[in-house]
Scaffold this motif. Structure first.
Motif, PDB file in Angstrom:
ATOM      1  N   TYR A   8       0.850  -1.198   0.000  1.00 31.29           N
ATOM      2  CA  TYR A   8       0.000   0.000   0.000  1.00 31.29           C
ATOM      3  C   TYR A   8       0.887   1.250   0.000  1.00 31.29           C
ATOM      4  CZ  TYR A   8      -3.043   3.710   1.734  1.00 31.29           C
ATOM      5  OH  TYR A   8      -3.708   4.907   1.893  1.00 31.29           O
ATOM      6  N   ARG A   9       1.905   1.250   0.840  1.00 25.15           N
ATOM      7  CA  ARG A   9       2.770   2.424   0.920  1.00 25.15           C
ATOM      8  C   ARG A   9       3.559   2.636  -0.365  1.00 25.15           C
ATOM      9  NH1 ARG A   9       3.649   0.249   6.210  1.00 25.15           N
ATOM     10  NH2 ARG A   9       5.629  -0.661   5.528  1.00 25.15           N
ATOM     11  N   SER A  10       3.949   1.546  -1.051  1.00 29.23           N
ATOM     12  CA  SER A  10       4.771   1.664  -2.265  1.00 29.23           C
ATOM     13  C   SER A  10       3.949   1.931  -3.518  1.00 29.23           C
ATOM     14  CB  SER A  10       5.595   0.391  -2.456  1.00 29.23           C
ATOM     15  OG  SER A  10       4.748  -0.700  -2.799  1.00 29.23           O
ATOM     16  N   GLY A  11       2.623   1.797  -3.437  1.00 28.26           N
ATOM     17  CA  GLY A  11       1.778   2.056  -4.599  1.00 28.26           C
ATOM     18  C   GLY A  11       1.417   0.829  -5.409  1.00 28.26           C
ATOM     19  N   LYS A  57      -3.166   0.468  -5.328  1.00 28.85           N
ATOM     20  CA  LYS A  57      -3.410   1.826  -5.820  1.00 28.85           C
ATOM     21  C   LYS A  57      -4.696   2.413  -5.254  1.00 28.85           C
ATOM     22  CE  LYS A  57      -0.914   1.401 -10.202  1.00 28.85           C
ATOM     23  NZ  LYS A  57      -0.153   2.651 -10.166  1.00 28.85           N
ATOM     24  N   LYS A  58      -4.670   3.702  -5.015  1.00 27.66           N
ATOM     25  CA  LYS A  58      -5.834   4.390  -4.464  1.00 27.66           C
ATOM     26  C   LYS A  58      -6.323   5.459  -5.438  1.00 27.66           C
ATOM     27  CE  LYS A  58      -2.565   7.128  -1.751  1.00 27.66           C
ATOM     28  NZ  LYS A  58      -2.081   7.438  -0.399  1.00 27.66           N
ATOM     29  N   VAL A  64      -0.972  -5.107  -9.928  1.00 29.49           N
ATOM     30  CA  VAL A  64      -1.433  -4.149  -8.918  1.00 29.49           C
ATOM     31  C   VAL A  64      -2.850  -4.498  -8.500  1.00 29.49           C
ATOM     32  CG1 VAL A  64       0.003  -2.230  -9.749  1.00 29.49           C
ATOM     33  CG2 VAL A  64      -2.324  -2.513 -10.632  1.00 29.49           C
ATOM     34  N   TYR A  96      -6.322  -2.444  -7.029  1.00 30.87           N
ATOM     35  CA  TYR A  96      -6.946  -1.125  -6.946  1.00 30.87           C
ATOM     36  C   TYR A  96      -7.928  -1.128  -5.789  1.00 30.87           C
ATOM     37  CZ  TYR A  96      -5.234  -0.770 -11.760  1.00 30.87           C
ATOM     38  OH  TYR A  96      -4.443  -0.765 -12.890  1.00 30.87           O
ATOM     39  N   ALA A 105      -6.514   5.738 -11.034  1.00 32.78           N
ATOM     40  CA  ALA A 105      -5.513   5.251 -10.080  1.00 32.78           C
ATOM     41  C   ALA A 105      -4.156   5.063 -10.762  1.00 32.78           C
ATOM     42  CB  ALA A 105      -5.983   3.948  -9.447  1.00 32.78           C
ATOM     43  N   ASP A 106      -4.150   4.554 -11.987  1.00 34.08           N
ATOM     44  CA  ASP A 106      -2.899   4.370 -12.730  1.00 34.08           C
ATOM     45  C   ASP A 106      -2.191   5.700 -12.979  1.00 34.08           C
ATOM     46  OD1 ASP A 106      -3.076   1.611 -12.883  1.00 34.08           O
ATOM     47  OD2 ASP A 106      -4.082   1.613 -14.830  1.00 34.08           O
ATOM     48  N   ASN A 118      -2.216   8.093 -10.955  1.00 37.75           N
ATOM     49  CA  ASN A 118      -1.963   8.679  -9.627  1.00 37.75           C
ATOM     50  C   ASN A 118      -2.798   9.933  -9.393  1.00 37.75           C
ATOM     51  OD1 ASN A 118       0.022   6.744  -8.797  1.00 37.75           O
ATOM     52  ND2 ASN A 118       1.482   7.767 -10.157  1.00 37.75           N
TER      53      ASN A 118
END
Length: 410
Positions: A114-117, A120-121, A204, A206, A384-385, A387
């Motif tokens: 989660y922290r590294s991406g 994805k959020k 990934v 999402y 999300a991709d 960012n």
């Protein structure tokens, strides 16, 4: 690549699953939770909404609320009872609502990812809600409400999951709201095989829903590490509860808007102002199926608004219907600068239907309602991709995942 790992799940006995399971904490208020849990001491709402068992009006962030949640959790663990699986498993979770089913896999997701991406959020989180979830999780030492992930379909994963569903389900019940819930425990060997497929095939995840749960899990891992002192990356606190659904399984509902006042305009003045950028025609109802348009309910009538400006050159965020409404209507015409904090606007989940919008406006509590088309899963992933962050209250997912069916202790 993304990981979804087998873990020692904490589950109710099959005959108690329906009693224990509960809607997520954030889709009901205290009064609604009290009604749902009435007469059912095993309802997980006693854990996720502990204030229902305390004096009315207590501050929801009071230390006593988290202590009450812990006490309720420990009581339900004894009385239901909730039992910890001896082996590590993944679990299949199917929900059926109005004849439509969606199937996902429950596993342990990585806070580091989660922290590294890798996870994805698409939404911003609020500090107060992050703080609340972190305190809740730390009080229980358990993730009891799953984050809701999606990913691009992989045929090999789908085939394995569908094959496992041919066996009898561990849980099979219909909740009070008419949603069917079935859960399978995948044996340890097949769980490891499925986990390896996720790591091999899924680059990934999402977050579809559960941004605050995910953020709180990441904070929990950071908070626990110095207390543990071992630096073990495989320590249970480095993982959190998630359900991952392939994108083809999901359906997103719209998230509609209602506004209290027309910013010192009457209905005719608003129509004239809106007509400078939109073509407005009468509509028979409030349903919207196509993007780049919206309907609104004003003075007991439905209207369709279609943009006169060129939408083909808009970027991935600006092309969202919620963004266009905010930039071209809510901000310039109705004076709503920040919909997250402005008291003039409220949001209505699509599950309530457009009849709820009519009801709210006709009651006199709101001046106008906006009915929106639903965001697509593809749009969510593209945002999300990139960012980017969606406007607040852009997506509404149904059916809701239940708390308490599987928990992840650490």
């Amino acid at each position: 690549m993304a990981r979804l790992l087998a873990f020692h799940g904490l589950l109710p006995t099959p005959e108690r699953a329906a009693q224990v399971s509960a809607v997520p904490y954030d889709v009901v208020n205290s009064e609604e939770a009290a009604v749902l849990a009435e007469g059912n001491p095993l309802s997980f709402l006693h854990v996720s909404r502990p204030e229902i068992d305390m004096e009315k009006g207590i501050d929801l962030y009071d230390d006593r609320v988290y202590a009450q949640s812990k006490a309720a959790f420990e009581r339900i663990c004894r009385e239901a009872p909730l039992k910890l699986d001896e082996e590590r498993h993944l679990y299949i979770y199917e929900l059926t609502m109005k004849g439509r089913s969606q199937t996902g896999v429950i596993g342990a997701a990585s806070a580091a990812e989660y922290r590294s991406g890798v996870i994805k959020k698409h939404e911003k989180t609020r500090q107060d809600k992050e703080d609340d979830r972190t305190r809740q999780v730390m009080a229980l030492r358990s993730h009891t409400g799953p984050a809701f992930f999606t990913y691009r379909d992989q045929a090999e994963i789908n085939a394995l999951v569908n094959a496992e569903k041919q066996s009898p389900a561990l849980f099979d019940f219909v909740s009070a709201d008419g949603v069917g819930h079935r859960l399978w425990r995948i044996d340890a060997q097949k769980s490891e095989k499925l986990a390896s497929l996720y790591e091999k095939l899924v680059p990934v995840f999402y977050i579809a829903d559960g941004h605050h749960r995910s953020a709180a899990a990441a904070r929990t891992a950071i908070e626990c590490a110095p207390r543990d002192g071992s630096g073990d990356p495989d320590a249970e606190y480095n993982y959190f509860l998630a359900v991952a659904f392939p994108a083809s399984e999901l359906a997103i509902m719209p998230y509609n808007r209602v506004v209290k006042s027309l910013n010192h305009m009457d209905g005719a003045q608003f129509l004239a102002a809106l007509g400078k950028e939109y073509r407005i025609t009468p509509a028979a109802d409030g349903e919207v199926s196509e993007p780049c348009r919206f309907k609104f309910y004003l003075d007991h009538k439905w209207y369709l608004a279609e943009p006169e400006f060129d939408v083909s050159k808009l970027g991935v965020i600006d092309a969202l219907d919620a963004s266009m409404l905010q930039q071209h209507v809510l901000a310039p015409l109705l004076g709503i600068g920040d919909p997250r904090t402005d008291k003039n606007i409220s949001f209505v989940g699509g599950i309530r239907g457009t009849q709820e919008l009519v009801k709210l406006v006709d009651s006199g509590k709101f001046a106008i309602a906006f009915s929106m088309p639903a965001v697509t899963v593809d749009q969510l992933m593209k945002i999300a991709d990139a960012n980017e962050i969606m406007p607040p209250k852009s997506t509404w997912f149904e059916p809701k995942l239940r708390d308490g069916l599987v928990s992840h202790n650490f």
